[in-house]
Design a protein around this motif. Structure first.
Motif, PDB file in Angstrom:
ATOM      1  N   ASP A  94     -34.427  30.118 -14.216  1.00 14.93           N
ATOM      2  CA  ASP A  94     -33.375  31.079 -13.853  1.00 14.93           C
ATOM      3  C   ASP A  94     -32.420  30.367 -12.894  1.00 14.93           C
ATOM      4  O   ASP A  94     -32.852  29.599 -12.040  1.00 14.93           O
ATOM      5  CB  ASP A  94     -34.046  32.286 -13.180  1.00 14.93           C
TER       6      ASP A  94
ATOM      7  N   GLU B 144     -38.490  32.426 -12.378  1.00 11.87           N
ATOM      8  CA  GLU B 144     -37.684  33.650 -12.541  1.00 11.87           C
ATOM      9  C   GLU B 144     -38.090  34.646 -11.466  1.00 11.87           C
ATOM     10  O   GLU B 144     -39.282  34.831 -11.221  1.00 11.87           O
ATOM     11  CB  GLU B 144     -37.931  34.202 -13.957  1.00 11.87           C
ATOM     12  N   ASP B 145     -37.114  35.266 -10.816  1.00 14.11           N
ATOM     13  CA  ASP B 145     -37.432  36.215  -9.742  1.00 14.11           C
ATOM     14  C   ASP B 145     -37.378  37.672 -10.181  1.00 14.11           C
ATOM     15  O   ASP B 145     -37.821  38.551  -9.452  1.00 14.11           O
ATOM     16  CB  ASP B 145     -36.488  36.007  -8.542  1.00 14.11           C
TER      17      ASP B 145
ATOM     18  N   GLN C 108     -29.964  32.056 -10.971  1.00 15.41           N
ATOM     19  CA  GLN C 108     -29.794  32.881  -9.770  1.00 15.41           C
ATOM     20  C   GLN C 108     -31.166  33.188  -9.177  1.00 15.41           C
ATOM     21  O   GLN C 108     -31.863  34.107  -9.617  1.00 15.41           O
ATOM     22  CB  GLN C 108     -29.065  34.187 -10.098  1.00 15.41           C
ATOM     23  N   LEU C 109     -31.530  32.405  -8.176  1.00 13.88           N
ATOM     24  CA  LEU C 109     -32.828  32.576  -7.510  1.00 13.88           C
ATOM     25  C   LEU C 109     -32.592  32.718  -6.012  1.00 13.88           C
ATOM     26  O   LEU C 109     -31.642  32.137  -5.479  1.00 13.88           O
ATOM     27  CB  LEU C 109     -33.716  31.342  -7.750  1.00 13.88           C
TER      28      LEU C 109
ATOM     29  N   LYS D 114     -28.471  35.602 -20.338  1.00 18.72           N
ATOM     30  CA  LYS D 114     -29.113  36.910 -20.215  1.00 18.72           C
ATOM     31  C   LYS D 114     -28.047  37.999 -20.373  1.00 18.72           C
ATOM     32  O   LYS D 114     -26.939  37.803 -19.885  1.00 18.72           O
ATOM     33  CB  LYS D 114     -29.778  37.050 -18.841  1.00 18.72           C
TER      34      LYS D 114
HETATM   35 MN    MN Z   1     -32.624  35.710 -10.777  1.00 18.99          MN
END
Ligand code: MN
Length: 130
Positions: A55, A11-12, A57-58, A107
């Motif tokens: 996640d 996760e970013d 979207q990284l 999320k």
């Molecule tokens: Mn992300």
């Protein structure tokens, strides 16, 4: 005594990292953090977790690419993976499953759903090992 289950969080977003880590550590899980797909692969070289929270979207390698790479590596292919994303359409869930996810959480997370989903997949892990 039940052995400690290891969960890799990829996760970013720093506040999500803190939230997920706190929720899981409070339930006795050992948590390892990667902030990117590349970092996740570095960690997997030395540790096979019971579950990966990925996640989608990284930055750099996105979650789908990371999951496909994990699934095509024999040593990692059986690790349970739950995708996490703000994309909540049915087609997003299907795409995640096709990429190799075992489960999917949207999320912002519902804490109850998050924990239930994690526990459900860890129970499956227990069954497949014993
Ligand atoms: Mn992300």
């Amino acid at each position: 005594m039940e052995r400690t289950r290891k969960i890799l969080i990829v996760e970013d977003n720093p506040s999500n990292v803190v939230l997920f880590k706190d929720l899981l550590e409070a339930r006795g899980y050992q948590v390892v953090i990667a902030n990117s797909g590349f970092e996740a692969f570095d960690i997997l070289e030395s540790m096979i977790p019971n579950l990966i929270l990925m996640d989608i979207q990284l930055p750099g390698m996105d979650g789908f690419s990371a999951i496909k790479a994990i699934r095509s590596t024999p040593t990692f292919a059986q690790i349970k993976i739950i995708g996490i994303s703000a994309f909540a359409m049915e087609s997003d869930v299907v795409a995640a499953m096709e990429a190799g996810c075992n489960g999917y959480i949207t999320k912002p997370i519902s804490i109850r759903t998050f924990i239930e989903e994690v526990e459900r997949h860890l129970v499956d892990t227990e069954r497949s090992i014993s």
